[in-house]
Design an enzyme around this catalytic site. Structure first.
Site, short mmCIF file in Angstrom:
data_model
loop_
_atom_site.label_atom_id
_atom_site.label_comp_id
_atom_site.label_asym_id
_atom_site.label_seq_id
_atom_site.Cartn_x
_atom_site.Cartn_y
_atom_site.Cartn_z
N GLY A 1 47.62 50.88 47.90
CA GLY A 1 47.12 50.12 49.24
C GLY A 1 47.07 48.79 49.40
N GLY B 1 48.88 46.37 47.50
CA GLY B 1 50.27 45.71 47.20
C GLY B 1 50.87 45.97 48.42
N PHE C 1 28.04 57.57 53.57
CA PHE C 1 28.35 57.57 52.41
C PHE C 1 27.23 56.96 51.61
CE2 PHE C 1 32.17 57.75 49.89
CZ PHE C 1 32.93 58.77 50.56
N ASP D 1 47.95 47.80 33.95
CA ASP D 1 49.18 46.97 33.22
C ASP D 1 48.82 45.38 33.74
OD1 ASP D 1 49.90 49.41 32.54
OD2 ASP D 1 51.74 49.26 33.62
N GLN E 1 32.46 51.97 37.03
CA GLN E 1 31.68 53.21 37.83
C GLN E 1 31.88 54.53 37.39
OE1 GLN E 1 32.35 53.50 42.29
NE2 GLN E 1 30.36 52.88 42.18
N HIS F 1 31.65 58.04 38.71
CA HIS F 1 31.34 58.81 39.97
C HIS F 1 30.60 60.27 39.77
CE1 HIS F 1 31.99 60.88 43.67
NE2 HIS F 1 32.73 59.78 44.37
N LEU G 1 38.34 64.59 41.23
CA LEU G 1 37.05 64.11 41.87
C LEU G 1 36.70 65.07 43.10
CD1 LEU G 1 35.21 61.46 42.50
CD2 LEU G 1 37.01 61.14 44.44
N GLU H 1 32.40 61.82 47.32
CA GLU H 1 31.09 61.46 47.93
C GLU H 1 30.81 61.95 49.71
OE1 GLU H 1 29.03 57.83 46.43
OE2 GLU H 1 29.14 57.19 48.25
N ARG I 1 26.14 55.06 43.62
CA ARG I 1 26.53 55.85 42.46
C ARG I 1 25.88 55.67 41.10
NH1 ARG I 1 32.96 55.71 44.52
NH2 ARG I 1 32.64 56.93 46.43
N HIS J 1 35.43 56.41 37.08
CA HIS J 1 36.16 56.38 38.30
C HIS J 1 36.68 55.20 38.97
CE1 HIS J 1 36.98 57.88 42.71
NE2 HIS J 1 36.10 56.79 43.09
N ARG K 1 30.05 49.22 42.80
CA ARG K 1 30.73 49.23 43.99
C ARG K 1 30.02 50.40 44.92
NH1 ARG K 1 35.05 52.33 46.35
NH2 ARG K 1 35.33 53.57 44.66
N LEU L 1 38.80 50.91 49.43
CA LEU L 1 39.98 51.10 50.54
C LEU L 1 39.71 49.63 51.47
CD1 LEU L 1 40.28 54.77 51.32
CD2 LEU L 1 41.56 53.43 49.75
C1 LIG Z 1 40.38 60.18 43.17
C2 LIG Z 1 40.08 58.78 43.85
C3 LIG Z 1 39.23 58.88 45.16
C4 LIG Z 1 38.97 57.68 45.74
N1 LIG Z 1 38.40 57.69 46.80
C5 LIG Z 1 38.08 56.48 47.53
C6 LIG Z 1 37.58 56.53 48.98
O1 LIG Z 1 37.48 57.49 49.56
N2 LIG Z 1 37.24 55.28 49.38
C7 LIG Z 1 37.47 54.03 48.86
O2 LIG Z 1 37.27 53.01 49.13
N3 LIG Z 1 37.94 53.86 47.37
C8 LIG Z 1 38.25 55.36 46.80
N4 LIG Z 1 38.74 55.28 45.68
C9 LIG Z 1 39.05 53.87 45.11
C10 LIG Z 1 40.43 53.49 45.60
O3 LIG Z 1 41.15 54.59 46.12
C11 LIG Z 1 41.31 52.72 44.53
O4 LIG Z 1 40.45 51.67 44.02
C12 LIG Z 1 42.39 51.87 45.32
O5 LIG Z 1 43.03 52.81 45.91
C13 LIG Z 1 43.19 51.19 44.17
O6 LIG Z 1 44.33 50.67 45.06
P1 LIG Z 1 45.39 49.58 44.25
O7 LIG Z 1 46.25 49.14 45.40
O8 LIG Z 1 44.61 48.45 44.00
O9 LIG Z 1 46.15 50.23 43.32
P2 LIG Z 1 46.77 51.88 43.35
O10 LIG Z 1 46.69 52.61 44.46
O11 LIG Z 1 46.30 52.32 41.91
O12 LIG Z 1 48.38 51.26 42.96
C14 LIG Z 1 48.69 50.66 41.62
C15 LIG Z 1 50.12 50.51 41.89
O13 LIG Z 1 50.54 49.67 40.96
C16 LIG Z 1 51.92 50.18 40.21
N5 LIG Z 1 51.81 49.74 39.07
C17 LIG Z 1 50.96 49.81 37.98
N6 LIG Z 1 51.41 49.11 36.87
C18 LIG Z 1 52.67 48.73 37.05
C19 LIG Z 1 53.66 47.99 36.31
N7 LIG Z 1 53.45 47.90 34.95
N8 LIG Z 1 54.82 47.75 36.96
C20 LIG Z 1 55.05 48.33 38.22
N9 LIG Z 1 54.03 49.03 38.84
C21 LIG Z 1 53.03 48.85 38.21
C22 LIG Z 1 51.68 51.69 40.53
O14 LIG Z 1 52.90 52.20 40.32
C23 LIG Z 1 51.17 51.67 41.96
O15 LIG Z 1 52.19 51.52 42.59
C24 LIG Z 1 39.21 56.49 44.83
C25 LIG Z 1 39.87 56.26 43.90
C26 LIG Z 1 40.23 57.59 43.05
C27 LIG Z 1 40.59 57.75 41.79
#
Ligand SMILES: Cc1cc2nc3c(=O)[nH]c(=O)nc-3n(C[C@H](O)[C@H](O)[C@H](O)COP(=O)(O)OP(=O)(O)OC[C@H]3O[C@@H](n4cnc5c(N)ncnc54)[C@H](O)[C@@H]3O)c2cc1C
Length: 601
Positions: A22, A24, A124, A226, A245, A247, A257, A260, A291, A358, A403, A409
């Site tokens: 989300g 990126g 929440f 990474d 954290q 969960h 999961l 919540e 949490r 989590h 958090r 999100l």
């Molecule tokens: C099961 C679950 C439910 C959740 N529910 C909620 C919710 O309801 N509300 C909320 O606010 N938060 C929630 N969270 C937390 C939230 O979803 C995450 O913190 C957030 O989505 C992370 O987004 P991000 O863009 O940082 O990374 P991610 O969505 O994890 O994306 C990481 C990206 O980096 C890429 N990547 C990683 N390493 C490399 C590399 N070396 N080279 C190339 N690409 C790489 C991956 O391929 C991926 O595309 C939840 C988390 C989980 C695990």
């Protein structure tokens, strides 16, 4: 040598974003729409990034269903963070929240709707009205698939805006020139196994969380930290890594999961006496306390012999009183998870749950423009030219020591957009800096070390030992003695990680090579966590150390927080495994600071 300098290909972009979750993709959308040449790398197809698994919702004080405003959200987030969050960043996020949610709505995000057409919002944990008085409905939700809806919306918008995706590419290392400016990244194309240098005016890390340093985790298998490893190896410190954290409601035994949002819709936690025990620990918010509170309370019940099941080692989450219709409408994935992972029909019986790793509150330090910052003499927050970080891998810091659900999100959207806007300004007046002659050397050295250590240890043995050590020494409840032991174990594992080898050096889709490279990131994150935790001599948010006492006048409040000595951010430096500290930013942008007080709910 299997990898040589001559074989490395260079490609050039305005901006390279590592990560298609989300954060990126929110940033890349901003950049691609502005006409920049932007490349987004991902280890998996973009819509398989962990954001897709987010269930419960995205927080914004829209006030669609109960009275709300950003000041309440701001207060809740600071209190949730146990006063470790930076108040300027928190104000920025909470004020921007409604705007970024409406942006998404206008992109076509399929939110659930109220009868009057407005976005559906559910309560929440830790989100309240009137400064802690009662729960508020702030989580904007698309059933229990909010992240899924969000990620697909962002991907489609990026396709339209002509973002270039590099799918199944793994970034390995940052390229910094002799002035320390970031001028690109190295990356491995998994299909061919070839190494590339991606030359850019700006690099953004958006690699998500590192929950896979623990044995039991709600995180995707690709969440190996990474971006944190890349930053740490190139001399950038990692901030507040002691705060992880748990969960409260991971499915016992499976780790998957249960949002919540279940408790937001009215589910409750029960111990073996059938007691709704959260009423004792958090009389006002009960099951909807933050949490860290709920996870600790659950572990306390288990420790005191009131856990459920033959081994008294889990808690029950009861949902059947919500009615099958509400469950199928608002929590359809939770229903499916119950059937598939616990063999439980949640419309009829309670489901066994345990606190499960989590989310990482810490990460790569940034300012509110997403610029990565480092301490230099006299200034704690000097931007590293050419480098940004957003999302879970970054630490801006809005989550502090704990958090609130739905604030991640939100963080992705607010800071993804803000960083995108800042890069547009920055790249307008700059051209590419030259790549240094040794741009690929560090990565070549890593790849060849793995290839040449034929008799070395299998990467997953080392990874599993890291996970067991973290699970044992950095859990919900910590002790000084156990953390000190953990520090020694992780240092030994770091040595073992140097001896990992590959049995098979073939290049095409060699997943063993990818996993071995990931372990080098896991160990950075694990060591940052263990060393930062052992050094913090207090309890704050998710960092609970049993060696401390409850505050004398508040026996039900968490164990001792020490604001006089520890209201400060930790910075861990990989090169010499050392720590330094920087102050929390207590001054918001336009409103008055929220002073620290005892945290009860
Ligand atoms: C099961 C679950 C439910 C959740 N529910 C909620 C919710 O309801 N509300 C909320 O606010 N938060 C929630 N969270 C937390 C939230 O979803 C995450 O913190 C957030 O989505 C992370 O987004 P991000 O863009 O940082 O990374 P991610 O969505 O994890 O994306 C990481 C990206 O980096 C890429 N990547 C990683 N390493 C490399 C590399 N070396 N080279 C190339 N690409 C790489 C991956 O391929 C991926 O595309 C939840 C988390 C989980 C695990």
């Amino acid at each position: 040598m299997s990898y040589t300098k001559e074989q490395v290909t260079t490609r050039k972009f305005d901006v390279v974003i590592v990560g298609a979750g989300g954060s990126g993709m929110r940033a890349s959308l901003q950049l691609a729409r502005a006409g920049l040449n932007v490349a987004v790398l991902s280890k998996v197809f973009p819509t398989r990034s962990h954001t897709v698994a987010a269930q419960g919702g995205v927080g914004a004080s829209l006030g669609n269903m109960s009275e709300d405003n950003w000041h309440y959200h701001f207060y809740d987030t600071i209190k949730g963070s146990d006063w470790l969050g930076d108040q300027d960043a928190i104000e920025f996020m909470c004020r921007e929240a409604p705007k970024v949610v409406y942006d998404l709505e206008h992109m076509g995000m399929p939110f659930d709707r109220n009868a009057d057409g407005t976005i559906y919002q559910r309560p929440f944990g830790g989100h309240t009205a009137n400064y802690g008085e009662k729960p508020v409905q702030r989580a904007c939700a698309a059933a229990d698939r909010t992240g899924h809806a969000m990620l697909h919306t962002l991907y489609q918008q990026n396709v339209q805006a002509k973002t270039t995706f590099f799918v199944e590419w793994m970034a390995l290392d940052l390229v910094r020139d002799d002035q320390g400016d970031v001028v690109g990244v190295t990356a491995l194309e998994m299909e061919t196994g070839e190494l590339y240098v991606l030359h850019a005016k700006t690099v953004m890390l958006a690699t998500g969380g590192a929950g896979r340093i623990f044995g039991a985790s709600t995180n995707a298998f690709i969440n190996t930290g990474d971006g944190l490893g890349m930053a740490a190896r190139s001399g950038i410190p990692l901030q507040d890594m002691e705060f992880w954290q748990f969960h409260p409601t991971g499915v016992a035994g499976a780790g998957v999961l249960l949002t919540e949002g279940c408790r937001g819709e009215g589910a409750i936690l029960l111990n073996s006496n059938g007691e709704r025990f959260m009423e004792r620990y958090a009389p006002t918010l009960k099951d909807l306390a933050p949490r860290d509170f709920v996870s600790r309370s659950m572990d306390q019940e288990i420790k005191e012999g009131r856990g459920c099941g033959p081994n008294k080692d889990y808690i029950l989450l009861k949902l059947d009183h919500l009615g099958a219709e509400t469950i199928h409408k608002r929590l359809p994935s939770v229903y499916e998870i119950g059937v598939n992972f616990a063999n439980v029909d949640i419309t009829k019986e309670p489901i066994p749950v345990v606190p499960t790793i989590h989310y990482q509150m810490g990460g790569i330090p940034t300012n509110i423009n997403g610029q990565v910052v480092m301490p230099t003499e006299g200034d704690y927050n000097v931007p590293v030219n050419g480098l940004y970080a957003v999302g879970e891998c970054s630490c801006v810091s809005v989550h502090g020591a704990n958090r609130l659900g739905t604030n991640s999100l939100l963080d992705l959207l607010v800071f993804g957009k803000a960083a995108g806007n800042h890069i547009i300004e920055f790249t307008k007046n700059t051209s590419h800096k030259d790549l240094p002659a040794n741009a690929a050397d560090a990565s070549l050295e890593r790849l060849n070390r793995l290839d040449n250590a034929g008799g070395g240890e299998y990467s997953q043995t080392v990874a599993n030992d890291i996970r067991s050590a973290m699970q044992a020494h950095a859990g919900v409840f910590r002790t000084q003695a156990s953390m000190d032991e953990g520090v020694v174990k992780i240092a030994a594992l770091r040595e073992r990680a140097k001896g990992i080898g590959l049995q098979d050096n073939s290049k095409v889709f060699n997943t063993a090579r990818i996993e071995a490279l990931e372990v080098e990131n896991l160990i950075e994150v694990a060591q940052a966590t263990m060393v930062s935790a052992a050094a913090r001599k207090e309890c704050r948010g998710a960092h609970t150390v049993l060696d401390y006492e409850h505050p004398a006048d508040h026996p039900t409040a968490p164990l001792g927080r020490d604001d006089a000595n520890w209201m400060k951010h930790t910075l861990w430096h990989s090169a010499d495994n050392s720590l330094s500290y920087k102050p929390v930013r207590m001054q918001p942008l336009t409103v008055e600071s929220v002073p620290p007080k005892v945290r009860t709910f």
